[in-house]
Design an enzyme around this catalytic site. Structure first.
Site, PDB file in Angstrom:
ATOM      1  N   HIS A  82      33.484 -45.423 -84.822  1.00 46.78           N
ATOM      2  CA  HIS A  82      33.899 -44.228 -84.085  1.00 46.78           C
ATOM      3  C   HIS A  82      33.818 -44.529 -82.602  1.00 46.78           C
ATOM      4  O   HIS A  82      32.843 -45.108 -82.122  1.00 46.78           O
ATOM      5  CB  HIS A  82      32.981 -43.048 -84.419  1.00 46.78           C
ATOM      6  CG  HIS A  82      33.409 -41.790 -83.732  1.00 46.78           C
ATOM      7  ND1 HIS A  82      34.352 -40.942 -84.271  1.00 46.78           N
ATOM      8  CD2 HIS A  82      33.066 -41.256 -82.539  1.00 46.78           C
ATOM      9  CE1 HIS A  82      34.552 -39.940 -83.439  1.00 46.78           C
ATOM     10  NE2 HIS A  82      33.781 -40.110 -82.377  1.00 46.78           N
ATOM     11  N   ASP A 161      31.255 -28.110 -87.180  1.00 46.09           N
ATOM     12  CA  ASP A 161      31.642 -28.905 -86.010  1.00 46.09           C
ATOM     13  C   ASP A 161      33.078 -28.617 -85.604  1.00 46.09           C
ATOM     14  O   ASP A 161      33.398 -28.538 -84.416  1.00 46.09           O
ATOM     15  CB  ASP A 161      31.483 -30.401 -86.278  1.00 46.09           C
ATOM     16  CG  ASP A 161      31.975 -31.199 -85.081  1.00 46.09           C
ATOM     17  OD1 ASP A 161      31.336 -31.082 -84.019  1.00 46.09           O
ATOM     18  OD2 ASP A 161      33.019 -31.856 -85.175  1.00 46.09           O
ATOM     19  N   SER A 183      27.772 -33.786 -83.093  1.00 50.25           N
ATOM     20  CA  SER A 183      29.161 -33.573 -83.525  1.00 50.25           C
ATOM     21  C   SER A 183      29.698 -34.838 -84.198  1.00 50.25           C
ATOM     22  O   SER A 183      30.223 -34.801 -85.320  1.00 50.25           O
ATOM     23  CB  SER A 183      30.001 -33.208 -82.289  1.00 50.25           C
ATOM     24  OG  SER A 183      31.362 -33.357 -82.525  1.00 50.25           O
TER      25      SER A 183
HETATM   26  N1  URA Z   1      33.981 -36.572 -80.202  1.00 47.63           N
HETATM   27  C1  URA Z   1      33.481 -35.722 -81.135  1.00 47.63           C
HETATM   28  O1  URA Z   1      33.783 -35.823 -82.314  1.00 47.63           O
HETATM   29  N2  URA Z   1      32.650 -34.751 -80.713  1.00 47.63           N
HETATM   30  C2  URA Z   1      32.282 -34.607 -79.445  1.00 47.63           C
HETATM   31  O2  URA Z   1      31.508 -33.719 -79.149  1.00 47.63           O
HETATM   32  C3  URA Z   1      32.805 -35.487 -78.475  1.00 47.63           C
HETATM   33  C4  URA Z   1      33.653 -36.482 -78.884  1.00 47.63           C
END
Ligand code: URA
Length: 424
Positions: A82, A161, A183
């Site tokens: 990610h 989220d 998140s």
């Molecule tokens: N990417 C995410 O998934 N959440 C965030 O808060 C910031 C970047």
């Protein structure tokens, strides 16, 4: 439990109890806590922070707001990556097929871009026919067959989220380390991967502008991963200049294909290989060199199969923009800086990104760099191409680029791309 008591507690810098956290996330997901109340709590968290135990509980409550995906046995180790988001960050596109070509399985559940950072799904949707939404069964079957899936997150994955991120985006509460870390990690833990590599970006084009903040974010996420049994590594990488030459959806797909065929810009290749090495290490695959696999073009057939499995035609021509204009050098000298934020905002204004969730993006819009840091240029030489279907957008893009391309008389070098690693 009353939400105003929870807001008061965090406003007055107290720890939230486990019960308060569980309740507020569940009640917000159900719609029993209003957006303005959650926005107020998010702002209190942004200003007053949360400790490690609160962040861990908040993450778990967001995971519990939905389902943990069960991908079953796909016959290979599952490992994901990610990125915290950047300009020209197309790394997922070459990385997922590369890691699959090296023997692991990559379940890359991605989002769309908002603001100046592009979204992986928007990029892939510039490929004719490609489909982002897959069922859980389709994801598992594609992982077992091809080893790589890039698709939209399912609606049942951390729905708290989904709601909270959209709210934070319009209430100035994105840039909070506890909220960003929970998140990202809630989605990745709920996805059911067994290893995770994080690319934490630092610099003008990233959420984290300073190395100290980026390191704190990386350490927070690695700690959450450890606490939830997810082997997690974070790389801190530079985002003061755009990654590669292409910024914009179809432009970035074309550059990714170059990389998968063994070419492409050195920084995109280097970062793809560095992240692949970390992912393979977490997957326990130590006898394959991803640099050799990428350079040989062996990952390209995996890309073709991955795109075709989701309805895309990997051989189809990518969309091209109706208008292409150059930005030229206003003096002779050496390129000393290419500001990631300026280029990202320019591409966004040209139509590559969206201002509101419901906006459509232009597949062909974006910016294509023609020069790199350290290169000598002559006055009047084209430095950057602006691509758009809406010519009226060009003036705004040019305004965003004011001062973004720095030309000096001194020799100049790119900042170091790989800054550091945080391992559990
Ligand atoms: N990417 C995410 O998934 N959440 C965030 O808060 C910031 C970047």
């Amino acid at each position: 439990m009353h939400v105003v008591d929870v807001i008061h507690a965090k406003r007055d810098s107290h720890r939230l109890t486990d019960e308060q956290i569980d309740w507020v996330i569940a009640a917000y997901t159900r719609g029993d806590v209003a957006d303005e109340q959650m926005a107020s709590l998010a702002m209190a968290i942004l200003l007053n922070g949360m400790d490690a135990a609160e962040i861990s509980r908040w993450t778990q409550a967001m995971i519990d707001s939905g389902e943990v995906l069960s991908l079953g046995d796909v016959g290979r180790p599952l490992v994901d990556k990610h990125s915290t988001g950047g300009v020209g960050d197309k790394i997922t596109l070459p990385l997922a097929p590369l890691v699959a070509a090296c023997g692991a399985a990559v379940p890359q559940l991605s989002g769309r871009g908002l603001g100046h950072t592009g979204g992986t799904l928007d990029k892939l949707e510039s490929i004719p026919g490609w489909r982002a939404s897959l069922s859980l069964e389709e994801i598992a079957a594609q992982l077992a067959d091809i080893g790589a899936v890039i698709c939209a997150t399912t609606p049942t994955l951390a729905p708290a989220d989904r709601k909270l991120y959209a709210l934070r985006d319009v209430t100035g509460t994105v840039e909070s380390i506890p909220l960003i870390a929970s998140s990202i990690m809630s989605k990745k833990i709920a996805e059911g991967t067994s290893g995770l590599v994080l690319d934490v970006k630092v610099g003008s084009g990233a959420f984290m502008k300073s190395l100290d903040r980026a390191r704190e974010l990386a350490e927070t996420m690695v700690a959450i991963g450890g606490g939830h049994g997810l082997a997690t590594t974070a790389l801190l990488t530079d985002m003061s200049v755009p990654l590669g030459r292409a910024v914009g959806n179809a432009l970035e797909v074309a550059e990714s294909v170059d990389v998968l065929r063994g070419g492409g810009p050195a920084d995109v290749v280097d970062l793809t290989v560095a992240l692949a090495r970390e992912m393979l290490a977490l997957a326990g695959i130590t006898d394959v060199d991803p640099a050799k696999v990428l350079a040989s073009g062996e990952a390209y057939p995996v890309w073709e199969r991955m795109i075709a499995a989701q309805g895309g035609d990997p051989t189809a021509a990518l969309p091209t923009a109706k208008h292409v204009e150059n930005v030229v050098a206003d003096r002779s000298g050496v390129i000393a800086g290419i500001d990631a934020l300026g280029v990202g905002v320019a591409a966004w204004r040209l139509g590559a990104g969206r201002a509101r969730k419901e906006d459509a993006v232009q597949a062909a819009a974006g910016a294509l760099l023609l020069v790199d840091i350290g290169e000598s240029v002559e006055a009047g030489q084209p430095l950057l191409e602006l691509h758009t279907d809406t010519q009226d957008a060009v003036a705004g893009a040019r305004a965003a680029l004011e001062g973004a391309l720095l030309i000096t008389d001194e020799p100049a070098e790119r900042a170091q791309l790989l800054i550091d690693a945080v391992r559990s």
